[in-house]
Design a protein around this motif. Structure first.
Motif, PDB file in Angstrom:
ATOM      1  N   SER A  94      45.328  43.060  33.164  1.00  0.00           N
ATOM      2  CA  SER A  94      45.028  44.329  32.499  1.00  0.00           C
ATOM      3  C   SER A  94      43.523  44.382  32.270  1.00  0.00           C
ATOM      4  O   SER A  94      42.976  43.559  31.532  1.00  0.00           O
ATOM      5  N   ILE A  95      42.851  45.333  32.920  1.00  0.00           N
ATOM      6  CA  ILE A  95      41.402  45.456  32.775  1.00  0.00           C
ATOM      7  C   ILE A  95      41.056  46.901  32.452  1.00  0.00           C
ATOM      8  O   ILE A  95      41.843  47.815  32.693  1.00  0.00           O
ATOM      9  N   ARG A  96      39.857  47.089  31.895  1.00  0.00           N
ATOM     10  CA  ARG A  96      39.415  48.437  31.535  1.00  0.00           C
ATOM     11  C   ARG A  96      37.984  48.650  32.026  1.00  0.00           C
ATOM     12  O   ARG A  96      37.025  48.448  31.274  1.00  0.00           O
ATOM     13  N   PRO A  97      37.828  49.032  33.286  1.00  0.00           N
ATOM     14  CA  PRO A  97      36.484  49.248  33.828  1.00  0.00           C
ATOM     15  C   PRO A  97      35.723  50.346  33.090  1.00  0.00           C
ATOM     16  O   PRO A  97      34.498  50.317  33.009  1.00  0.00           O
ATOM     17  N   LEU A 103      41.316  46.499  45.296  1.00  0.00           N
ATOM     18  CA  LEU A 103      41.835  47.763  44.791  1.00  0.00           C
ATOM     19  C   LEU A 103      40.660  48.650  44.426  1.00  0.00           C
ATOM     20  O   LEU A 103      39.729  48.205  43.749  1.00  0.00           O
ATOM     21  N   TRP A 104      40.684  49.906  44.889  1.00  0.00           N
ATOM     22  CA  TRP A 104      39.672  50.875  44.483  1.00  0.00           C
ATOM     23  C   TRP A 104      40.265  51.762  43.401  1.00  0.00           C
ATOM     24  O   TRP A 104      41.399  52.234  43.498  1.00  0.00           O
ATOM     25  N   ALA A 105      39.492  51.997  42.348  1.00  0.00           N
ATOM     26  CA  ALA A 105      39.941  52.811  41.224  1.00  0.00           C
ATOM     27  C   ALA A 105      38.855  53.804  40.855  1.00  0.00           C
ATOM     28  O   ALA A 105      37.661  53.490  40.907  1.00  0.00           O
ATOM     29  N   ILE A 117      33.372  54.677  41.249  1.00  0.00           N
ATOM     30  CA  ILE A 117      34.427  54.005  42.008  1.00  0.00           C
ATOM     31  C   ILE A 117      34.288  52.506  41.765  1.00  0.00           C
ATOM     32  O   ILE A 117      33.227  51.923  42.012  1.00  0.00           O
ATOM     33  N   TYR A 118      35.353  51.904  41.254  1.00  0.00           N
ATOM     34  CA  TYR A 118      35.358  50.478  40.933  1.00  0.00           C
ATOM     35  C   TYR A 118      36.179  49.723  41.976  1.00  0.00           C
ATOM     36  O   TYR A 118      37.265  50.170  42.367  1.00  0.00           O
ATOM     37  N   THR A 119      35.679  48.579  42.406  1.00  0.00           N
ATOM     38  CA  THR A 119      36.410  47.699  43.299  1.00  0.00           C
ATOM     39  C   THR A 119      36.916  46.514  42.500  1.00  0.00           C
ATOM     40  O   THR A 119      36.133  45.805  41.862  1.00  0.00           O
ATOM     41  N   VAL A 120      38.232  46.305  42.519  1.00  0.00           N
ATOM     42  CA  VAL A 120      38.876  45.265  41.717  1.00  0.00           C
ATOM     43  C   VAL A 120      39.451  44.202  42.646  1.00  0.00           C
ATOM     44  O   VAL A 120      40.122  44.528  43.633  1.00  0.00           O
ATOM     45  N   ASP A 121      39.175  42.941  42.342  1.00  0.00           N
ATOM     46  CA  ASP A 121      39.790  41.826  43.047  1.00  0.00           C
ATOM     47  C   ASP A 121      41.194  41.634  42.487  1.00  0.00           C
ATOM     48  O   ASP A 121      41.355  41.289  41.309  1.00  0.00           O
ATOM     49  N   VAL A 122      42.212  41.876  43.308  1.00  0.00           N
ATOM     50  CA  VAL A 122      43.593  41.816  42.824  1.00  0.00           C
ATOM     51  C   VAL A 122      43.971  40.398  42.424  1.00  0.00           C
ATOM     52  O   VAL A 122      44.742  40.188  41.480  1.00  0.00           O
ATOM     53  N   THR A 148      30.801  48.123  41.600  1.00  0.00           N
ATOM     54  CA  THR A 148      30.852  49.439  40.969  1.00  0.00           C
ATOM     55  C   THR A 148      29.922  50.394  41.692  1.00  0.00           C
ATOM     56  O   THR A 148      28.731  50.090  41.872  1.00  0.00           O
ATOM     57  N   ARG A 149      30.458  51.529  42.115  1.00  0.00           N
ATOM     58  CA  ARG A 149      29.633  52.603  42.666  1.00  0.00           C
ATOM     59  C   ARG A 149      29.467  53.646  41.572  1.00  0.00           C
ATOM     60  O   ARG A 149      30.283  54.561  41.437  1.00  0.00           O
TER      61      ARG A 149
END
Length: 418
Positions: A47-50, A67-69, A76-81, A89-90
């Motif tokens: 559980s993360i909160r960018p 994962l892109w969020a 746009i955040y890139t998350v390592d699953v 972070t873009r």
């Protein structure tokens, strides 16, 4: 499988392509991932909160490692699953909130925002490789046509557009006429030769690629409220080429057969909560279909129970008359009655979403996060709805009753275990 509580309204969900793990993007900005098994057990993986602003859309890389969020934060955040950490972070990827994303190729994905701007991204670069500005309202959904390397987008401005990613032109190769309705979801059927579009008025619009993209060739009425999400069923089922899952604002996840058109039944019921997103796990070929709405739970429904339990009795059921009430006559003039009521009286999907997010921010500034989540759910309940049209009762509408449980007047044993 029991519902998976997440603690806030879910805007989007994404399954990993080759493992039983589902990720959810929440109104509170959290991204939560859960593993699950065939026995119905689940476990929170991370559980993360960018961002403190809502996470509206998720997209997974081809191998499922990233994962892109994105959402209201415009980044746009890139998350390592594997680790559950933000690795890239873009910032300010768009000028306004991002509403949808989709992976197109291993090194290309698309994003669309509330102003109708579409951008193409190379995961290895910080800046967009292409930008399209031909839409005038929010981008609601994407569809990828791999045979032509074309991206199809639907918009709240009432049109869909087709972009050839191989072309250097910053304009679409085709754009439909104004359909006089918000286009909310899109899905290919019949091997990609026909395209189904879900609309705000509850009509399924059918486009035929051979006839071009100018206008739809069929309109299938029946859903009492907007069709916010569409999903294909796994290809292993015999009727997969012509059967789709529809998620509607009336809270029902339906199985609908097209050509001939027939309501097969209700797959899942979210009660009074609208369904925003649906997806099938394992790259669309799995066992579970996930559906999310305005309640704070992720609902996973077993497709094997829906489509396989009574397969041996299909021929007997088809020979009976029980399914006749679910048939939709495409030539009896029902479409005309829908066109008469196309005037929309309520706010658009984008306006409702913005109002919900603004309420969440106001509450969070003065209270704890848990109290903010609760207030958001209360604000969602009185969401304005468009004016309902009075017409002859159709089978899709008839599935929803004011009181009591939903009943299916289709093939008698088809949904016996629901």
């Amino acid at each position: 499988m029991p519902d998976i509580p997440v603690g806030a309204q879910i805007f989007d969900l994404a399954f990993l392509p080759e493992q039983p793990l589902v990720t959810t993007g929440l109104l509170t900005g959290y991204i939560k991932a859960f593993s699950y098994d065939e026995q119905g057990n689940y476990e929170e993986k991370f559980s993360i909160r960018p961002s403190k602003k809502s996470c509206r859309t998720l997209a997974v890389t081809e191998d499922g490692s990233k994962l892109w969020a994105a959402g209201k934060a415009k980044a746009i955040y890139t998350v390592d699953v594997g680790t559950g950490e933000v690795v890239d972070t873009r910032a300010a990827a768009h000028d306004v909130p991002i509403n949808r994303m989709k992976r197109l190729l291993p090194r290309l994905f698309a994003s669309g925002d509330d102003d109708g701007v579409i951008k193409l991204w190379d995961p290895r670069k910080q800046e967009a490789v292409r930008k399209y500005t031909h839409h005038s309202d929010f981008i609601s959904d994407f569809m990828w046509l791999d045979d032509k390397k074309q991206l199809v987008a639907t918009s709240g401005d009432g049109t869909l557009s087709v972009m050839d990613i191989r072309s250097k032109k910053l304009e679409p190769v085709a754009q439909s006429e104004d359909q006089e309705d918000e286009l909310l979801s899109i899905l290919p059927i019949k091997g990609g030769q026909k395209i189904v579009v879900g609309t705000q008025l509850g009509i399924l619009s059918i486009f035929n690629r051979k006839n071009g993209w100018g206008d739809c060739v069929d309109r299938i009425p029946g859903h009492p409220q907007s069709i916010d999400a569409l999903c294909a069923i796994p290809s292993r089922y015999s009727n997969a080429q012509s059967t789709i899952l529809t998620g509607s604002s009336d809270g029902l996840l339906r199985a609908v057969q097209l050509f001939p058109t027939k309501l097969l039944g209700v797959v899942a019921d979210h009660g009074e909560f609208p369904i925003e997103r649906i997806a099938v796990d394992m790259g669309g070929e799995g066992r579970w279909v996930g559906s999310v709405g305005h309640e704070e739970v992720l609902k996973l429904t077993d497709l094997q129970e829906v489509f396989e339990n009574d397969s041996d009795e299909d021929e007997e059921a088809e020979s009976g008359s029980a399914g006749s009430d679910a048939d939709l006559d495409m030539e009896n003039g029902e479409g005309g009655s829908d066109e008469e009521g196309e005037t929309k009286t309520g706010p658009s999907k984008s306006e409702v979403k913005d109002a919900v997010e603004d309420e969440h921010v106001d509450e969070e500034e003065g209270t704890k996060e848990k109290a903010a989540d609760s207030s958001d759910e209360e604000d969602l309940d009185p969401e304005p709805r468009k004016r309902k049209r009075k017409k002859e009762q159709d089978p899709l509408h008839a599935m929803k009753r004011r009181k009591g449980k939903n009943e299916v007047e289709a093939e008698p044993t088809f949904f016996a275990d629901l």
